[in-house]
Design a protein around this motif. Sequence first.
Motif, short mmCIF file in Angstrom:
data_model
loop_
_atom_site.label_atom_id
_atom_site.label_comp_id
_atom_site.label_asym_id
_atom_site.label_seq_id
_atom_site.Cartn_x
_atom_site.Cartn_y
_atom_site.Cartn_z
N ASP A 46 0.92 -1.28 -0.03
CA ASP A 46 0.02 -0.06 0.03
C ASP A 46 0.97 1.35 -0.03
O ASP A 46 0.36 2.21 -0.37
CB ASP A 46 -1.07 0.19 1.31
CG ASP A 46 -1.90 -1.22 1.15
OD1 ASP A 46 -2.57 -1.27 0.16
OD2 ASP A 46 -1.92 -1.62 2.33
N ARG A 47 2.03 1.11 0.67
CA ARG A 47 3.05 2.28 0.71
C ARG A 47 4.34 2.15 0.56
O ARG A 47 4.81 1.05 1.46
CB ARG A 47 2.56 3.08 2.11
CG ARG A 47 3.11 4.48 2.12
CD ARG A 47 2.63 4.98 3.30
NE ARG A 47 2.88 4.13 4.56
CZ ARG A 47 3.19 5.02 5.91
NH1 ARG A 47 2.68 5.96 6.23
NH2 ARG A 47 3.30 4.19 7.05
N LEU A 48 4.99 2.80 -0.26
CA LEU A 48 6.69 2.88 -0.19
C LEU A 48 6.90 3.91 0.57
O LEU A 48 6.81 5.25 0.28
CB LEU A 48 6.94 2.58 -1.54
CG LEU A 48 6.69 1.46 -2.35
CD1 LEU A 48 7.22 1.69 -3.48
CD2 LEU A 48 7.61 0.22 -1.59
N VAL A 49 8.04 3.82 1.65
CA VAL A 49 8.47 4.93 2.52
C VAL A 49 10.07 4.98 2.00
O VAL A 49 10.75 3.97 2.18
CB VAL A 49 8.11 4.61 3.90
CG1 VAL A 49 8.72 5.87 4.68
CG2 VAL A 49 6.76 4.52 3.95
N VAL A 50 10.44 5.92 1.60
CA VAL A 50 12.01 6.13 1.18
C VAL A 50 12.33 6.85 2.79
O VAL A 50 12.08 7.83 2.97
CB VAL A 50 11.97 7.10 0.03
CG1 VAL A 50 13.53 7.14 -0.04
CG2 VAL A 50 11.37 6.27 -1.24
N TYR A 51 13.28 6.31 3.19
CA TYR A 51 14.13 6.61 4.36
C TYR A 51 15.62 7.18 4.05
O TYR A 51 16.23 6.29 3.21
CB TYR A 51 13.81 5.63 5.48
CG TYR A 51 14.86 4.41 5.38
CD1 TYR A 51 16.26 4.45 5.74
CD2 TYR A 51 14.40 3.21 4.92
CE1 TYR A 51 16.79 3.30 5.50
CE2 TYR A 51 15.25 2.16 4.69
CZ TYR A 51 16.51 2.23 4.95
OH TYR A 51 17.26 1.28 4.81
#
Length: 62
Positions: free
Chosen positions: A38-43
Amino acid sequence: MTRSVLVPSSLSREAEDKREATRKLGYVARAAVVFRVDRLVVYPDSGGDDGRFGDGFVSTVL
Protein backbone atom coordinates in the motif's frame (compact mmCIF):
# COMPACT_ATOMS: atom_id res chain seq x y z
CA MET A 1 -4.20 -4.19 7.07
CA THR A 2 -1.81 -1.70 5.51
CA ARG A 3 1.36 -3.07 3.96
CA SER A 4 4.32 -0.71 3.97
CA VAL A 5 7.82 -1.25 2.63
CA LEU A 6 10.83 0.83 3.62
CA VAL A 7 13.24 1.69 0.81
CA PRO A 8 16.66 3.27 1.50
CA SER A 9 17.48 6.50 -0.29
CA SER A 10 20.79 4.96 -1.37
CA LEU A 11 19.09 2.24 -3.43
CA SER A 12 20.22 3.80 -6.72
CA ARG A 13 23.72 4.69 -5.55
CA GLU A 14 25.44 1.83 -7.39
CA ALA A 15 23.85 2.62 -10.75
CA GLU A 16 26.11 4.03 -13.43
CA ASP A 17 23.50 6.37 -14.91
CA LYS A 18 19.91 7.52 -14.47
CA ARG A 19 18.59 4.94 -16.89
CA GLU A 20 20.02 2.05 -14.88
CA ALA A 21 18.89 3.62 -11.60
CA THR A 22 15.36 4.05 -12.93
CA ARG A 23 15.29 0.44 -14.12
CA LYS A 24 16.37 -0.79 -10.69
CA LEU A 25 13.69 1.31 -9.00
CA GLY A 26 11.16 -0.02 -11.51
CA TYR A 27 11.87 -3.55 -10.30
CA VAL A 28 11.12 -2.43 -6.75
CA ALA A 29 7.90 -0.75 -7.87
CA ARG A 30 6.75 -3.82 -9.80
CA ALA A 31 7.44 -6.10 -6.84
CA ALA A 32 5.45 -3.73 -4.63
CA VAL A 33 2.47 -4.03 -6.96
CA VAL A 34 2.72 -7.83 -7.16
CA PHE A 35 2.76 -8.12 -3.37
CA ARG A 36 0.02 -5.48 -3.02
CA VAL A 37 2.07 -3.02 -1.01
CA ASP A 38 0.00 0.00 0.00
CA ARG A 39 2.84 2.38 0.72
CA LEU A 40 6.53 2.73 -0.12
CA VAL A 41 8.48 4.84 2.37
CA VAL A 42 11.87 6.18 1.30
CA TYR A 43 14.05 6.70 4.34
CA PRO A 44 17.39 8.54 4.46
CA ASP A 45 20.35 6.34 5.25
CA SER A 46 24.03 7.01 5.77
CA GLY A 47 24.86 6.52 2.07
CA GLY A 48 22.04 8.67 0.81
CA ASP A 49 21.57 9.76 -2.77
CA ASP A 50 25.01 11.39 -2.70
CA GLY A 51 23.39 14.15 -4.71
CA ARG A 52 24.46 12.08 -7.70
CA PHE A 53 21.09 12.17 -9.42
CA GLY A 54 19.68 15.01 -7.36
CA ASP A 55 17.95 15.08 -4.02
CA GLY A 56 14.87 12.94 -3.84
CA PHE A 57 15.58 10.94 -6.99
CA VAL A 58 14.39 7.68 -5.45
CA SER A 59 11.21 9.30 -4.11
CA THR A 60 10.46 10.98 -7.41
CA VAL A 61 10.86 7.83 -9.49
CA LEU A 62 8.87 5.65 -7.13
